[in-house]
Write a protein that holds these residues in place. Sequence first.
Motif, PDB file in Angstrom:
ATOM      1  N   ASN A 168       0.845  -1.192   0.000  1.00  0.00           N
ATOM      2  CA  ASN A 168       0.000   0.000   0.000  1.00  0.00           C
ATOM      3  C   ASN A 168       0.880   1.242   0.000  1.00  0.00           C
ATOM      4  OD1 ASN A 168      -2.353  -1.625   2.169  1.00  0.00           O
ATOM      5  ND2 ASN A 168      -2.590  -1.220   0.008  1.00  0.00           N
ATOM      6  N   SER A 199      -2.248   2.621  -7.768  1.00  0.00           N
ATOM      7  CA  SER A 199      -3.403   3.374  -8.276  1.00  0.00           C
ATOM      8  C   SER A 199      -2.956   4.666  -8.958  1.00  0.00           C
ATOM      9  CB  SER A 199      -4.379   3.682  -7.128  1.00  0.00           C
ATOM     10  OG  SER A 199      -4.953   2.486  -6.621  1.00  0.00           O
ATOM     11  N   THR A 200      -1.894   5.290  -8.446  1.00  0.00           N
ATOM     12  CA  THR A 200      -1.359   6.497  -9.083  1.00  0.00           C
ATOM     13  C   THR A 200      -0.871   6.182 -10.493  1.00  0.00           C
ATOM     14  OG1 THR A 200      -0.673   7.366  -6.933  1.00  0.00           O
ATOM     15  CG2 THR A 200       0.345   8.342  -8.878  1.00  0.00           C
ATOM     16  N   SER A 245      -5.607   7.170   0.295  1.00  0.00           N
ATOM     17  CA  SER A 245      -5.894   6.173  -0.736  1.00  0.00           C
ATOM     18  C   SER A 245      -6.776   5.082  -0.131  1.00  0.00           C
ATOM     19  CB  SER A 245      -4.591   5.553  -1.249  1.00  0.00           C
ATOM     20  OG  SER A 245      -3.986   4.763  -0.231  1.00  0.00           O
ATOM     21  N   GLU A 293      -4.906   3.135   2.522  1.00  0.00           N
ATOM     22  CA  GLU A 293      -4.661   3.994   3.687  1.00  0.00           C
ATOM     23  C   GLU A 293      -5.947   4.211   4.478  1.00  0.00           C
ATOM     24  OE1 GLU A 293      -0.994   6.730   1.941  1.00  0.00           O
ATOM     25  OE2 GLU A 293      -3.071   7.260   1.503  1.00  0.00           O
ATOM     26  N   ASN A 305      -8.631  -3.903  -0.236  1.00  0.00           N
ATOM     27  CA  ASN A 305      -7.583  -2.880  -0.431  1.00  0.00           C
ATOM     28  C   ASN A 305      -6.345  -3.076   0.441  1.00  0.00           C
ATOM     29  OD1 ASN A 305      -9.465  -1.541  -2.111  1.00  0.00           O
ATOM     30  ND2 ASN A 305     -10.339  -0.530  -0.320  1.00  0.00           N
TER      31      ASN A 305
END
Length: 532
Positions: free
Chosen positions: A40, A45-46, A449, A452, A479
């Motif tokens: 994570n 995702s970025t 995120s 997070e 996630n």
Amino acid sequence: MSMPVISISDLTFAWIDGTPVFDGLDAQLGPGHIGLVGANGAGKSTLFRLLTGELRPVRGSVTVPGRLGYLRQDLGLATGQRVDEVLGLAATRKALHRIESGAGTEADFELVGGSWDIEERAIALLGRLGLHYVAGDVAQLDRRLETLSGGETVLLGLVAELLREPDVLLLDEPTNNLDQVARARLYEVVGQFPGTVLTVSHDRDLLDRVDTIAELRNGEIRSFGGNFTEYERILAAEQEAARAAVREARSDMRKQSRELVEARIKLDRRQRYGQKMWDQKREPKITMGNRKREAQVSAGKLRNNHIGKVEEAKDHLSEMQERVRDDREIRVELPGTRLYPGQDVLELTEARLPCGPMVTLKVTGPERIALTGRNGVGKTTLLHRIAAQPPAVAWRMLPQRLDIFDESRSVFENVAAAAPHAVPERIRAQLARFLFRGADADVPAGALSGGERLRAALAMLLLAEPAPKLLLLDEPTNNLDLPSLAHLTEALAGFEGALVVVSHDPRFLADIGVTRRLELTADGLVESPGEQ
């Protein structure tokens, strides 16, 4: 295809506050089905948002030939939308209906193009993914999102992307909230996709169906041929070799250090002997002077040689230690929450759920209940029903949508609100165990995120006052990266309170020691010995 589908060149990106994510990233991904893994916060995702053009790099480029489909982790869909709007079919359907009624215009024919069977194709694809849409019943495309479960919404988002017939498909945690039947159907549909698929997931079964694992770590991408199990095997072998190399390097450094000490002792002895000869003047002065200079040169070379070997050994040790991974993982220590056999925890008697079923549920002592059932049957609704009738012990709930934050307040402030008597130092020390260290704890909840947010939500629950003796968990593994999932599993396995867990991850349920499996059906709760 012989050339890579996705090309990344000198990709550099930093957030507006200057936090770097990528610095000169070069990679080539595809063709085929690729699983993108990483801790994570590594930037998965970025990277997806950079590939889609949603974010712009500071420097460098990404090339994704053909049409791109993107199933987001957070679909960002608004309640009130119809199914056909989510699928992007609303305008085409209206044009079709006007044409069928004889009121069609030239613009309607142009809009429809060759998509005369678009409604039937959409219904067929929805059915293949287990959404229980009846073939031919196109009126179901008028359903609104609030009538769908979280899992059904994810599948709907996937159908929307597939209907666009992309060449490259990006999937960000596509199996979140899906039951086992829906997962199996998703595996089948994605497995038959003819283009390139890049998947971010913590679902091991899905990752074991890919051709390649691409690991994002420390701002770099490294590809491993094979599925996730093969990736783990390769990584384990590399780490064992790295640990052996560290042991060998440490042994060599000790040896070189020992030889340096021995060399210094010898040199000291020679110097004392030479000084003694000088003091006693047993040889001509010129001879002793030459011998002294030769001894000094020889001593300097010997000393520098050994010092050089020690420094080389230190450098080699540092290099080997860098190869040994020390990934940051959450460390969860649950508070003293022991329940005793027979102790009342909660009781629902013939409680009618808004979605239809009538349920009766009694929990006593440290029971661990897995609440299973098909998507949309009402599992999340049942957890909220339990929360609406407060249990007999201190309890906390982890909602599927993680909507328990004041989005404008920091992680620290949210946790402090849940534990008003805890001193700030203790809260920050505990947050560090959830990887919110230093300034990370001061980030607004709204800027977190997906992974997070889950860590922050877990921190709020588990650090709350009073310590919860009952945890209601709605898809707690969504996630979460695999190392952190292992620690969460270990912590929950040692929890001495009661658990009611909605999860479609059979491995997770087995590992936390579930004692009862209850399946929610249209007729209520039934004991279920199997997996759902």
